[in-house]
Design a protein around this motif. Structure first.
Motif, PDB file in Angstrom:
ATOM      1  N   HIS A 183      -8.237   2.678   1.597  1.00  0.00           N
ATOM      2  CA  HIS A 183      -6.599   2.436   0.767  1.00  0.00           C
ATOM      3  C   HIS A 183      -6.829   2.897  -0.698  1.00  0.00           C
ATOM      4  O   HIS A 183      -5.599   3.621  -0.818  1.00  0.00           O
ATOM      5  N   LEU A 210      -3.177   9.852  -1.993  1.00  0.00           N
ATOM      6  CA  LEU A 210      -2.613  11.244  -0.833  1.00  0.00           C
ATOM      7  C   LEU A 210      -1.404  10.487  -1.050  1.00  0.00           C
ATOM      8  O   LEU A 210       0.206  11.359  -0.926  1.00  0.00           O
ATOM      9  N   ILE A 211      -1.088   9.559  -0.725  1.00  0.00           N
ATOM     10  CA  ILE A 211       0.752   8.990  -0.439  1.00  0.00           C
ATOM     11  C   ILE A 211       1.692   9.334  -1.514  1.00  0.00           C
ATOM     12  O   ILE A 211       2.552   9.624  -1.860  1.00  0.00           O
ATOM     13  N   ALA A 212       0.942   8.804  -3.055  1.00  0.00           N
ATOM     14  CA  ALA A 212       1.871   8.762  -3.896  1.00  0.00           C
ATOM     15  C   ALA A 212       1.208  10.670  -4.956  1.00  0.00           C
ATOM     16  O   ALA A 212       2.844  11.144  -4.909  1.00  0.00           O
ATOM     17  N   PRO A 268       1.955   3.191  -4.021  1.00  0.00           N
ATOM     18  CA  PRO A 268       2.334   4.943  -4.068  1.00  0.00           C
ATOM     19  C   PRO A 268       3.629   5.425  -4.662  1.00  0.00           C
ATOM     20  O   PRO A 268       3.731   7.000  -5.780  1.00  0.00           O
ATOM     21  N   VAL A 269       4.501   5.131  -4.016  1.00  0.00           N
ATOM     22  CA  VAL A 269       5.557   5.382  -3.857  1.00  0.00           C
ATOM     23  C   VAL A 269       6.448   5.696  -5.674  1.00  0.00           C
ATOM     24  O   VAL A 269       7.032   6.484  -6.147  1.00  0.00           O
ATOM     25  N   PHE A 308       1.307  13.123  -2.571  1.00  0.00           N
ATOM     26  CA  PHE A 308       2.555  13.557  -1.580  1.00  0.00           C
ATOM     27  C   PHE A 308       3.662  13.194  -1.805  1.00  0.00           C
ATOM     28  O   PHE A 308       5.049  14.712  -1.792  1.00  0.00           O
ATOM     29  N   CYS A 309       4.291  12.038  -2.195  1.00  0.00           N
ATOM     30  CA  CYS A 309       5.842  12.044  -2.648  1.00  0.00           C
ATOM     31  C   CYS A 309       6.327  12.843  -3.680  1.00  0.00           C
ATOM     32  O   CYS A 309       7.398  12.911  -4.086  1.00  0.00           O
ATOM     33  N   VAL A 335      -6.418   6.665  -0.091  1.00  0.00           N
ATOM     34  CA  VAL A 335      -4.280   6.572   0.498  1.00  0.00           C
ATOM     35  C   VAL A 335      -3.492   6.504  -0.215  1.00  0.00           C
ATOM     36  O   VAL A 335      -2.666   7.131  -0.411  1.00  0.00           O
ATOM     37  N   GLY A 336      -3.145   5.551  -0.675  1.00  0.00           N
ATOM     38  CA  GLY A 336      -2.390   5.617  -2.001  1.00  0.00           C
ATOM     39  C   GLY A 336      -2.499   6.597  -3.135  1.00  0.00           C
ATOM     40  O   GLY A 336      -0.777   6.756  -3.402  1.00  0.00           O
ATOM     41  N   THR A 352       0.670  -1.248  -0.086  1.00  0.00           N
ATOM     42  CA  THR A 352      -0.199   0.160  -0.074  1.00  0.00           C
ATOM     43  C   THR A 352       1.292   1.941  -0.013  1.00  0.00           C
ATOM     44  O   THR A 352       0.200   1.923  -0.103  1.00  0.00           O
ATOM     45  N   ILE A 353       1.904   1.264   0.600  1.00  0.00           N
ATOM     46  CA  ILE A 353       3.149   2.339   0.175  1.00  0.00           C
ATOM     47  C   ILE A 353       3.584   2.107  -0.970  1.00  0.00           C
ATOM     48  O   ILE A 353       4.425   3.202  -1.417  1.00  0.00           O
TER      49      ILE A 353
END
Length: 397
Positions: A147, A153-155, A32-33, A157-158, A150-151, A28-29
């Motif tokens: 999820h 948003l992580i993508a 997206p990264v 943000f990164c 969330v993915g 999940t992290i």
């Protein structure tokens, strides 16, 4: 000697298995990264162009990210209705086309046994179901809306911080290594990033050419489904070899149901022409020596990636293999990008008491490096003189 190689291979296999398990647990992290890294590579030229127009780095980053979001949202909104309606018709006609093809195999000149064909069709359907299970297992928690958000948003943000402060983050990571390993890892990372950039940009262009060629060809036979077919081909082209074969077969099957065998054979000729032009002209011309993977290696890597992580593994297998190939060749003395040189160094830690983490949070070495990156378009830290590096290394020792 065999015993010594055996325990080394077992140890390497255990390490690889541990890494794969950790990636699966953190999918999940990780996904997206990885997507954020690809988006950063795509948006970096736009950000540098905006900075040349005298925009600050933060404003140029914001404009690039917002522009991408607006562009994607506009395209989805513009084509949303026809895509939603068209994909349902596309799926129905594709299934009908494959059923008609199996009927011809049973009743036509080949005279194949209908029971065997039915069993073969059931096996294919079971494989599709299992593949969807692999996809579900690879995506894991991303099957829920929460999820997915969330993915996303992580993508996002990164992506923002990779564009804004990517050089400082890379410097911090490299300075976590021993002094002797920093420069080789930095130079290998530069070349790996060039390989990844070449692959991503070329793959997008190749997918666009495939989508336009096959989509325009299908517009002569099924105008209402030309846009969904083009989008399906564009998405499928990111899975090398397999994606092109599957999406091309779907386009031919749809034309077969709508217009018969003659039109289907013409459509097959169009698909083959576009894919052959792409594989024999575009790929060698655009990729060049940036991604030097043999077609056999590509097939095996895609198969291994799909078995390990479903569609996500198939998508990321080839770029990962290409980057690892470039890095390993550099470590073995075969530099694929000698034009990059080795004059671009990372700052060494001056004192043993200075922790590597302070380099990231203090911002030391970032503003000057960023300015030089904006001027040169390079992807690495600012050059330092060899004498200065030698002095710093001696002081560190």
């Amino acid at each position: 000697m065999a015993a010594s190689w055996s325990w080394r291979l077992l140890l390497i296999a255990a390490a690889v298995a541990g890494c794969l398990w950790l990636l699966a647990a953190l999918k999940t992290i990780v996904v997206p990264v990885a997507i954020a890294l690809l988006l950063t590579i795509l948006l970096a030229p736009a950000r540098r162009t905006l900075q040349r127009w005298h925009l600050s780095k933060g404003l140029a980053t914001a404009v690039s990210v917002v522009g991408l979001i607006v562009l994607v949202s506009g395209l989805v909104t513009l084509a949303g209705t026809s895509i939603v309606a068209g994909f349902q018709d596309l799926a129905d006609q594709a299934v009908a086309g494959f059923e008609q093809f199996t009927t011809w195999l049973a009743e036509g000149p080949l005279g194949l046994d209908a029971a065997q064909l039915s069993q073969f069709a059931d096996q294919i359907q079971g494989s599709v179901v299992e593949s969807s299970g692999l996809v579900t297992g690879a995506l894991g928690a991303a099957t829920t809306i929460g999820h997915v958000l969330v993915g996303a948003l992580i993508a996002l943000f990164c992506t923002i911080f990779f564009l804004l402060d990517g050089r400082t983050i890379w410097t911090w990571l490299v300075n976590l290594l021993p002094v002797a390993a920093r420069e080789p890892v930095h130079q290998a990372g530069r070349r790996g990033l060039v390989t990844l950039s070449a692959y991503v940009r070329t793959q997008i262009l190749v997918a666009f050419v495939d989508a336009v060629g096959i989509g325009v060809g299908s517009a002569f036979f099924v105008p209402a489904l030309a846009l969904p077919i083009g989008i399906l081909v564009f998405i499928g082209s990111f899975v090398p070899i397999i994606g092109a074969i599957v999406t091309g077969a779907v386009a031919v099957a749809v034309v077969l149901v709508a217009n018969g065998w003659v039109a289907a054979l013409i459509m097959l000729g169009i698909v083959l022409l576009v894919q052959q032009a792409e594989s024999h002209i575009l790929q060698p011309f655009l990729m060049g020596h940036a991604v030097s993977l043999h077609p056999v290696a590509v097939v095996l890597v895609v198969a291994a990636g799909s078995l390990a992580a479903g569609i996500i593994g198939a998508l990321f297998a080839v770029p990962l293999a290409a980057v690892l190939n470039t890095i390993l060749l550099y470590f073995h003395g075969h530099d694929k990008f000698p034009e990059l040189g080795t004059e671009d160094h990372l700052p060494l830690l001056r004192k043993r008491s200075q922790l590597p983490g302070t380099l990231l949070w203090s911002g030391r070495g970032s503003s000057q490096d960023d300015t030089q990156d904006d001027q040169t378009g390079a992807t690495d830290a600012a050059p330092a003189s060899p004498a200065s590096d030698a002095g710093q290394a001696g002081e560190h020792r």
